[in-house]
Design an enzyme around this catalytic site. Structure first.
Site, mmCIF file in Angstrom:
data_model
loop_
_atom_site.group_PDB
_atom_site.id
_atom_site.type_symbol
_atom_site.label_atom_id
_atom_site.label_comp_id
_atom_site.label_asym_id
_atom_site.label_seq_id
_atom_site.Cartn_x
_atom_site.Cartn_y
_atom_site.Cartn_z
ATOM 1 N N ILE B 58 95.912 24.279 -54.936
ATOM 2 C CA ILE B 58 95.548 24.715 -53.588
ATOM 3 C C ILE B 58 94.353 25.643 -53.649
ATOM 4 C CG2 ILE B 58 96.291 25.979 -51.548
ATOM 5 C CD1 ILE B 58 99.136 25.208 -52.175
ATOM 6 N N GLY B 61 92.714 32.316 -56.964
ATOM 7 C CA GLY B 61 92.399 33.667 -56.521
ATOM 8 C C GLY B 61 91.920 34.489 -57.689
ATOM 9 N N THR B 62 91.812 35.781 -57.441
ATOM 10 C CA THR B 62 91.351 36.676 -58.497
ATOM 11 C C THR B 62 92.330 36.702 -59.655
ATOM 12 O OG1 THR B 62 90.967 38.040 -56.550
ATOM 13 C CG2 THR B 62 90.199 38.886 -58.654
ATOM 14 N N TYR B 63 93.602 36.554 -59.326
ATOM 15 C CA TYR B 63 94.606 36.831 -60.343
ATOM 16 C C TYR B 63 95.317 35.601 -60.870
ATOM 17 C CZ TYR B 63 93.605 41.457 -58.782
ATOM 18 O OH TYR B 63 92.951 42.604 -58.474
ATOM 19 N N GLY B 64 94.950 34.441 -60.379
ATOM 20 C CA GLY B 64 95.625 33.271 -60.888
ATOM 21 C C GLY B 64 95.339 32.036 -60.060
ATOM 22 N N ILE B 65 96.122 31.027 -60.316
ATOM 23 C CA ILE B 65 95.912 29.748 -59.663
ATOM 24 C C ILE B 65 97.144 29.422 -58.838
ATOM 25 C CG2 ILE B 65 95.429 27.310 -60.058
ATOM 26 C CD1 ILE B 65 94.416 28.169 -62.857
ATOM 27 N N VAL B 66 96.926 28.879 -57.656
ATOM 28 C CA VAL B 66 98.052 28.502 -56.809
ATOM 29 C C VAL B 66 98.118 26.981 -56.714
ATOM 30 C CG1 VAL B 66 99.139 28.761 -54.562
ATOM 31 C CG2 VAL B 66 97.750 30.614 -55.475
ATOM 32 N N ASP B 126 93.729 42.466 -48.109
ATOM 33 C CA ASP B 126 92.882 41.334 -48.422
ATOM 34 C C ASP B 126 93.060 40.263 -47.353
ATOM 35 O OD1 ASP B 126 90.888 40.153 -49.788
ATOM 36 O OD2 ASP B 126 92.133 39.306 -51.369
#
Lengths: 186, 353
Positions: B58, B61-66, B126
Site C-alpha cells: 500500500i 512510510g518513514t518507519y516501514g512498509i505497509v 502527521d
C-alpha cells in the site's frame, strides 16, 4: 544490583522541548475520568513478594529502584520516566518469578521502555548497560524488551500519581500561581 | 494449560541469563506432568506472520512498509505494517511503540484499528492527505500514528520537527517549544483547503519557503494577533517578509462566508486562538448546503486494486489513499487513475451541489 560506576558520564540526554500545560485538556472533565479508569485497570492486586517471587525480597526492590532514580536524575530524564519504569517493573514482577541476578536487567529494560515512551531522546541501550557496570549485556536488554512488552500486553500508557498533579493544579485557584506548589506536589 | 502464576521452585530461577518466561511451570492437561515451555511460546502467544497473505504494497512510510494482507483464518483484509528493524541497536523503534499505544486506545470507526502486534492517545502530528484512507464505503480512516504522541497528561517534551512540511503549523516552523493539539488543527485546515482546491494548499519545498507560502496566503503575523510571536526562537535569526493581506478569499472565491470563517479559524496564527475540533463541528459551514451526508450515503466506488489481477474482490474493507486525489502528494506507487478521477469529481460535486 550494584550501583555501577556511572561511567555513562555527562548528562547528554536533556530534553530541550518542553510543552507547557495544555489549556484545552485542563478544561476537559474527561481527562480525570480517563486517568482514574486507566489507574484502576492497571492496579496490582497481589503482593508479589508473597505470592509470586521466591528470590526477590522487598529490600532488593528498594535497592534497585534507588539505583534507577539515580540514573534517571543523572541523565536528567523526563520526570515521568522513573515512576513509569518502576510501574513496568512491578507489573512484570507480579506475573513472573525471576532471580535476583535478573532484577537489574529488568530494571534496565523498564527504564529503556519508559524513556522511549516519554522522551524525545530515549536512553540508549549501551548507556544503560554502562550504568550497570556492564553486568547487563545489550543483547539481553533487546531480548527482554520484547518479553517485557509481551508481559505488559504492549500497554505502556499507564497512569501514575504524577499524571494527576497537573489536572489537580488546574482545578484550584492557587495551583498555577507559584511554581513551588508543583515542585512539592511531585 | 500454562500455570504462570504458580510459584516455581527455587532451582528454576538459578539461571540468570535465560529469559524469565522459561521459568514458569507448565503442567500438561493431558499427562498432568510438568513440561518445558516450547521455544515458540516463550514470548507468549502471538500469531505467526505467515497466517497473513500479503496482497500488495500500500505504501512506504518513514518507519516501514505497509501491505494490504488477507488473514488466512477468516479472510478479513488487514493492513500489515512491517517496521524496519535493521538499524535498531536500541531495540524496538520508539515510533512503533507509540503508534501501538495510540492504536490500542483508539476505538473509532474513523481510525484504522489495531488487530495484532506481531513480533518479528494523542497528538497525531502527521496528519496529511496521504495518511487519510477512504474505504469503498466512503468512510474516512486515519492511518499512521507513527509520530503520534500520548496526551493523557500534559504534553511534555514532544519530539520537534514532526509533521510533513506542507501541513506544518507556523509555531512548529518557528521552533516554538510548545506543541499542542492546535498543530493538528492547522493540518486539518490545510487538508480542508486541499480538498476544496483539489491541490495542495501550501506545497513548500523548504521550511523557509513553507513560511513564505503561509505569509503569502495569510499575511505576516504580529505580536498583536499572536502575543508570543516575536519571542519565537527562529525569529531571533531572521525576519519574515512583510505582506499585509489575508488572501484566503482570493484563493477560494467560490467558498461561502461560513466556509471562509472556518478556514480562517483553523489558520489562526496564535495556537491558543485556533479552532479546536469541537469548535469546528459547531461551524455553520456544516449546517449550510451542501449538508454533510450520512457516511452510508457517500458514493462508493469500485475496488481497483483487486482488478489488476484476475481475482475477484473478496472484501469491502479496501482502503484507498485519498492522496491519489490529483495532488501529486502521494508516495504511493500504485497507479489508480480512475479512482483519482472519481474522487476528484466527488469533491467537485460536493462543491457545486
Amino acid at each position: 544490583p550494584n550501583s555501577g560506576n556511572h561511567s555513562g558520564g555527562s548528562s547528554g540526554a536533556v530534553d530541550m522541548c518542553v510543552a507547557g500545560p495544555d489549556r484545552a485538556l485542563d478544561r476537559d472533565p474527561r481527562l480525570l475520568l480517563n486517568l482514574l479508569t486507566l489507574e484502576r485497570s492497571h492496579a496490582l492486586h497481589t503482593d508479589y513478594f508473597q505470592h509470586v517471587q521466591i528470590d526477590i525480597q522487598p529490600f532488593m526492590r528498594k535497592v534497585v529502584t534507588t539505583w534507577m532514580l539515580e540514573v534517571c536524575e543523572e541523565q536528567q530524564c523526563e520526570e515521568q520516566v522513573f515512576p513509569l519504569a518502576v510501574s513496568y517493573m512491578d507489573r512484570f514482577l507480579a506475573q513472573r518469578a525471576i532471580s535476583r541476578q535478573q532484577l537489574q536487567l529488568l530494571a534496565v529494560t523498564s527504564m529503556l521502555l519508559a524513556s522511549k515512551f516519554r522522551q524525545c531522546q530515549p536512553l540508549s541501550v549501551d548507556l544503560l548497560c554502562a550504568y550497570t557496570d556492564n553486568s547487563v549485556h545489550p543483547n539481553e536488554v533487546r531480548q527482554w524488551e520484547v518479553m517485557l512488552l509481551q508481559r505488559l500486553n504492549w500497554q505502556l500508557s499507564i497512569a501514575t500519581a504524577f499524571d494527576f498533579v497537573e489536572p489537580f493544579l488546574a482545578r484550584v485557584p492557587w495551583g498555577r500561581g507559584n511554581a513551588l506548589v508543583r515542585t512539592h506536589a511531585l | 494449560m500454562s500455570q504462570n502464576s504458580e510459584k516455581p521452585s527455587s532451582q528454576d530461577v538459578a539461571d540468570p541469563t535465560g529469559p524469565a518466561a522459561r521459568k514458569g511451570v507448565l503442567i500438561s492437561f493431558r499427562t498432568g506432568k510438568t513440561m518445558e515451555i516450547p521455544e515458540k511460546d516463550i514470548l507468549g502467544r502471538c500469531r505467526f506472520v505467515g497466517e497473513f497473505e500479503k496482497l500488495n504494497r500500500i505504501g512506504e512510510g518513514t518507519y516501514g512498509i505497509v501491505y494490504r494482507a488477507k488473514d488466512k483464518l477468516n479472510g478479513n483484509i488487514v493492513a500489515l505494517k512491517k517496521v524496519r528493524m535493521d538499524v535498531e541497536k536500541d531495540g524496538l523503534p520508539l515510533s512503533g511503540l507509540r503508534e501501538i499505544q495510540v492504536l490500542m486506545a483508539c476505538r473509532h470507526e474513523n481510525i484504522v484499528q489495531l488487530k495484532e502486534v506481531l513480533v518479528g492517545r494523542s497528538l497525531e502530528r502527521d496528519l496529511k492527505v496521504s495518511n487519510l484512507l477512504l474505504t469503498d464505503k466512503g468512510c474516512v480512516k486515519i492511518a499512521d500514528f507513527g509520530l503520534a504522541r500520548w496526551l493523557g497528561a500534559p504534553a511534555r517534551s514532544a519530539t520537534p520537527r514532526v509533521v510533513t512540511l506542507w501541513y506544518r503549523a507556523p509555531e512548529l516552523l518557528l521552533q516554538s517549544p510548545k506543541q499542542t493539539p492546535a498543530l493538528d488543527m492547522w493540518a486539518a485546515g490545510c487538508i480542508l483547503g486541499e480538498l476544496l482546491a483539489n491541490k495542495p494548499l501550501l506545497p513548500g519545498r523548504t521550511e523557509i519557503e513553507q513560511l513564505e507560502l503561509i505569509v503569502d496566503l495569510l499575511g505576516t503575523p504580529s505580536d498583536a494577533i499572536w502575543p508570543e510571536f516575536s519571542t519565537l526562537p527562529a525569529l531571533q535569526n531572521f525576519t519574515l517578509k512583510q505582506q499585509p493581506y489575508n488572501n484566503l478569499k482570493q484563493r477560494f472565491p467560490w467558498l461561502s462566508a461560513a466556509g471562509l470563517r472556518l478556514l480562517n479559524f483553523l489558520f489562526m496564527y496564535d495556537p491558543n486562538k485556533r479552532a479546536t475540533a469541537e469548535e469546528c463541528l459547531q461551524s455553520s459551514y456544516f449546517k449550510e448546503q451542501p449538508l454533510p451526508c450520512d457516511p452510508k450515503l457517500m458514493p462508493s466506488f469500485p475496488q481497483h486494486r483487486n482488478m489488476k489481477g484476475q481475482q475477484k474482490p473478496t472484501t469491502n474493507q479496501l482502503n484507498i489513499p485519498l492522496s491519489n486525489l490529483n495532488t501529486g502528494a502521494n508516495d504511493q506507487t500504485n497507479n489508480l487513475p480512475a479512482i483519482s478521477d472519481l474522487l476528484g469529481s466527488l469533491v467537485k460535486k460536493r462543491r457545486l451541489d
